[in-house]
Design a protein around this motif. Structure first.
Motif, PDB file in Angstrom:
ATOM      1  N   ILE A  17       1.182   7.949  -6.995  1.00  0.00           N
ATOM      2  CA  ILE A  17       1.145   9.169  -6.190  1.00  0.00           C
ATOM      3  C   ILE A  17       1.892   8.926  -4.892  1.00  0.00           C
ATOM      4  O   ILE A  17       1.798   7.842  -4.317  1.00  0.00           O
ATOM      5  CB  ILE A  17      -0.321   9.577  -5.859  1.00  0.00           C
ATOM      6  CG1 ILE A  17      -1.162   9.640  -7.140  1.00  0.00           C
ATOM      7  CG2 ILE A  17      -0.382  10.904  -5.123  1.00  0.00           C
ATOM      8  CD1 ILE A  17      -2.186   8.546  -7.233  1.00  0.00           C
ATOM      9  N   TRP A  26       4.961  10.302 -12.075  1.00  0.00           N
ATOM     10  CA  TRP A  26       4.272  10.545 -10.817  1.00  0.00           C
ATOM     11  C   TRP A  26       3.168  11.580 -10.990  1.00  0.00           C
ATOM     12  O   TRP A  26       3.322  12.538 -11.741  1.00  0.00           O
ATOM     13  CB  TRP A  26       5.263  11.026  -9.759  1.00  0.00           C
ATOM     14  CG  TRP A  26       6.183   9.950  -9.286  1.00  0.00           C
ATOM     15  CD1 TRP A  26       7.321   9.515  -9.910  1.00  0.00           C
ATOM     16  CD2 TRP A  26       6.037   9.154  -8.109  1.00  0.00           C
ATOM     17  NE1 TRP A  26       7.901   8.497  -9.186  1.00  0.00           N
ATOM     18  CE2 TRP A  26       7.134   8.251  -8.077  1.00  0.00           C
ATOM     19  CE3 TRP A  26       5.103   9.111  -7.075  1.00  0.00           C
ATOM     20  CZ2 TRP A  26       7.323   7.331  -7.056  1.00  0.00           C
ATOM     21  CZ3 TRP A  26       5.277   8.190  -6.061  1.00  0.00           C
ATOM     22  CH2 TRP A  26       6.373   7.310  -6.048  1.00  0.00           C
ATOM     23  N   LYS A  27       2.096  11.375 -10.258  1.00  0.00           N
ATOM     24  CA  LYS A  27       1.024  12.362 -10.220  1.00  0.00           C
ATOM     25  C   LYS A  27       1.056  13.098  -8.897  1.00  0.00           C
ATOM     26  O   LYS A  27       1.502  12.559  -7.880  1.00  0.00           O
ATOM     27  CB  LYS A  27      -0.352  11.687 -10.362  1.00  0.00           C
ATOM     28  CG  LYS A  27      -0.660  11.196 -11.761  1.00  0.00           C
ATOM     29  CD  LYS A  27      -2.122  10.789 -11.874  1.00  0.00           C
ATOM     30  CE  LYS A  27      -2.458  10.393 -13.293  1.00  0.00           C
ATOM     31  NZ  LYS A  27      -3.907  10.164 -13.491  1.00  0.00           N
ATOM     32  N   THR A  28       0.551  14.322  -8.908  1.00  0.00           N
ATOM     33  CA  THR A  28       0.357  15.062  -7.667  1.00  0.00           C
ATOM     34  C   THR A  28      -0.889  14.496  -6.978  1.00  0.00           C
ATOM     35  O   THR A  28      -1.664  13.743  -7.582  1.00  0.00           O
ATOM     36  CB  THR A  28       0.117  16.550  -7.937  1.00  0.00           C
ATOM     37  OG1 THR A  28      -1.109  16.687  -8.691  1.00  0.00           O
ATOM     38  CG2 THR A  28       1.275  17.162  -8.734  1.00  0.00           C
ATOM     39  N   GLY A  88      -4.047  12.754  -8.635  1.00  0.00           N
ATOM     40  CA  GLY A  88      -4.344  11.389  -8.211  1.00  0.00           C
ATOM     41  C   GLY A  88      -5.796  11.159  -7.850  1.00  0.00           C
ATOM     42  O   GLY A  88      -6.310  10.051  -8.001  1.00  0.00           O
TER      43      GLY A  88
END
Length: 324
Positions: A226, A260-262, A266
């Motif tokens: 994140i 990727w995570k937001t 996350g």
């Protein structure tokens, strides 16, 4: 009662909604809650449902900004700020004394705070900073406020301790137990320090669950990759650019293999670790993408002998035994 199946894409709000009944009436303490971090997102989401959310940080101004932001969005939220510097054992003792003076018991303790990497740096107690903030400070805090957690235990509820670890624990071969108590700049690298600190989180969850014998359940997790405030700190930015996690301009590298995570995604796994009833029978479990993933723990971070030795080493550092 059936609960939803969570995935990589699940958000913290979705988890909190699913477990609204479990969160209701609970008092939760979260370390490392500066804005633009997953600790803040965890606190923000919990504030909609919990009885009390205690947010912590070592910087008074940043902590005030976090409290103000949550109360602005959720006026009815019961937020309490606590100054906590995990890099100082004296500061941890002071914060713990304040928590123990609260009239309310504590249902969940979430160890979310982390120290940015960078050059070798010693704390006021002559400990390596990353290990101090991830393992030694949290160990002392847990020990000192354990009675607050145990006070919430009942036939239908077991208090929880959650450690926000990282998949990066896999990038080191193990923990050098000698350097936990006696840091050696010659053996230190920023990435190695981070990997060892995050390995310690997993071992701590396993050992705490084992020693508590059902009185407290502990869990560790990888929140995902994140873009948070810690990525933008100068101490860690250079290492992340070198590793290809960030582009040369310091922004997330979205062209590689990293998913990727937001921020919302996350913080989701933390909330699962703190409240999912399905984990009740899995104390010490490691979570990834909101589900149990013990098979993703590197062998050195699930070794029971190492977990026991790390516990003993940490007891020696703080000068106190931690038993139940």
């Amino acid at each position: 009662m059936s609960f939803p199946i969570f995935t990589f894409d699940t958000t913290a709000d979705e988890v909190a909604t699913a477990f609204a009944q479990q969160i209701q009436g609970k008092n939760v303490l979260i370390t490392g809650t500066s804005m633009n971090g997953i600790g803040f997102e965890t606190a923000r989401v919990l504030a909609k449902h919990a009885n009390l959310v205690i947010i912590t940080g070592y910087n008074t101004e940043r902590l005030a900004l976090s409290e103000e932001a949550i109360k602005k969005e959720i006026p009815e939220a019961n937020i309490r700020s606590l100054i906590l510097d995990l890099s100082s054992l004296a500061a941890v003792r002071k914060a713990a004394a304040e928590v123990n003076a609260y009239t309310e018991p504590l249902h969940v303790l979430i160890h979310n705070a982390a120290s940015p990497g960078g050059k070798f740096k010693l704390t006021v107690d002559n400990l390596e900073t990353q290990m101090a903030v991830a393992q030694i400070g949290p160990f002392l805090l847990t020990k000192l406020i354990a009675s607050k957690l145990l006070a919430t235990r009942s036939a239908s509820y077991t208090p929880r301790v959650v450690y926000v670890s990282s998949g990066a624990h896999q990038f080191v071969p193990g923990i050098d137990l000698n350097t936990v108590a006696h840091p050696d700049p010659a053996k230190y690298t920023s990435g190695g320090g981070y990997g060892q600190a995050k390995s310690a989180n997993i071992l701590a969850a396993i050992e705490l669950s084992k020693r508590a014998k059902g009185r407290i359940n502990a869990y560790s997790l990888h929140p995902g990759v994140i873009s948070t405030n810690i990525n933008q700190k100068e101490e860690s930015k250079a290492d992340l650019i070198a590793a290809g996690v960030l582009n040369p301009d310091g922004l997330p590298n979205t062209t590689g293999s990293i998913r990727w995570k937001t921020m919302a995604q996350g913080a989701a796994t933390t909330l699962v670790a703190a409240f999912d009833p399905r984990l009740e029978a899995k104390p010490g479990a490691y979570l990834l993408d909101c589900v149990e993933a013990n098979d993703k723990i590197a062998p050195h971070a699930s070794d029971l002998d190492t977990a026991a030795k790390l516990w003993t080493v940490t007891e020696e550092i703080i000068g106190e035994s931690f038993s139940f």
